[in-house]
Design a protein around this motif. Structure first.
Motif, PDB file in Angstrom:
ATOM      1  N   UNK A   1       0.683  -1.128   0.180  1.00 26.11           N
ATOM      2  CA  UNK A   1       0.062   0.167  -0.025  1.00 26.11           C
ATOM      3  C   UNK A   1       0.814   1.145  -0.066  1.00 26.11           C
ATOM      4  N   UNK A   2       1.987   1.153   0.601  1.00 25.40           N
ATOM      5  CA  UNK A   2       2.959   2.292   0.913  1.00 25.40           C
ATOM      6  C   UNK A   2       3.568   2.808  -0.587  1.00 25.40           C
ATOM      7  N   UNK A   3       3.627   1.755  -1.627  1.00 21.17           N
ATOM      8  CA  UNK A   3       4.163   1.953  -2.870  1.00 21.17           C
ATOM      9  C   UNK A   3       2.871   2.933  -3.474  1.00 21.17           C
ATOM     10  N   UNK A   4       1.781   2.324  -3.523  1.00 14.39           N
ATOM     11  CA  UNK A   4       0.468   3.279  -4.085  1.00 14.39           C
ATOM     12  C   UNK A   4       0.438   4.536  -3.498  1.00 14.39           C
ATOM     13  N   UNK A   5       0.585   4.690  -2.231  1.00 19.31           N
ATOM     14  CA  UNK A   5       0.756   6.191  -1.538  1.00 19.31           C
ATOM     15  C   UNK A   5       1.863   6.835  -2.344  1.00 19.31           C
ATOM     16  N   UNK A   6       3.149   6.306  -2.428  1.00 23.85           N
ATOM     17  CA  UNK A   6       4.194   7.196  -2.762  1.00 23.85           C
ATOM     18  C   UNK A   6       3.964   7.407  -4.535  1.00 23.85           C
ATOM     19  N   UNK A   7       3.145   6.633  -5.278  1.00 25.84           N
ATOM     20  CA  UNK A   7       2.996   6.833  -6.671  1.00 25.84           C
ATOM     21  C   UNK A   7       1.668   7.715  -6.778  1.00 25.84           C
ATOM     22  N   UNK A   8       1.097   7.929  -5.691  1.00 26.62           N
ATOM     23  CA  UNK A   8      -0.183   8.879  -5.762  1.00 26.62           C
ATOM     24  C   UNK A   8      -1.146   8.273  -6.611  1.00 26.62           C
ATOM     25  N   UNK A   9      -1.327   7.176  -6.209  1.00 26.07           N
ATOM     26  CA  UNK A   9      -2.521   6.093  -6.714  1.00 26.07           C
ATOM     27  C   UNK A   9      -3.435   5.675  -5.873  1.00 26.07           C
ATOM     28  N   UNK A  10      -2.944   6.111  -4.399  1.00 26.01           N
ATOM     29  CA  UNK A  10      -4.097   6.003  -3.451  1.00 26.01           C
ATOM     30  C   UNK A  10      -3.852   7.177  -2.520  1.00 26.01           C
TER      31      UNK A  10
END
Length: 139
Positions: free
Chosen positions: A61-70
């Protein structure tokens, strides 16, 4: 030097028109985004997203936060803050930038989280303290 939030609020309450207030204080407003602030911390602390993902207990989930997708919840941002080892002040700013409630020492659960940030505890240690005291854990 920027105006203090309380001073801005006082001036806003006495403003005759909002456009003039907004124009005269353009440089005072928060312009950071949660992702830009997180990336700034990653760079300054020489961390990696992989390390933050593992240390936060939030995994992929952290990757999605950093990719601004979540868009992260308050708990996810707190987990990331603990995983990054940032200060209480930095965590509060991250929550403010994200337009989420800052940690409040008058709230018992938040007090445990503040204690964890100030004492550089891991998210897992904070979750243990939360659980021991009858509160919902972060992860």
């Amino acid at each position: 030097m920027g105006a203090i939030t309380e001073d801005l609020l006082k001036e806003l309450k006495n403003a005759k028109d909002i456009k003039g207030f907004l124009d005269s204080h353009e440089k005072e407003f928060l312009k950071e985004t949660p992702v830009s602030f997180l990336n700034y911390i990653i760079e300054t602390k020489k961390l990696t997203v992989a390390k933050v993902a593992a240390a936060s207990g939030a995994g992929e989930y952290v990757y999605k936060v950093f990719n601004n997708t979540r868009k992260p919840s308050r708990n996810i941002l707190i987990a990331i803050a603990l995983g990054m080892g940032i200060s209480l002040e930095e965590a509060q700013l991250l929550l403010r930038i994200s337009k989420l409630a800052i940690l409040d020492s008058r709230d018992k659960r938040d007090s445990v989280i503040i204690y964890g940030l100030v004492n550089h505890l891991s998210v897992f240690e904070v979750d243990d303290l939360l659980s021991q005291n009858g509160f919902v854990t972060i992860n």
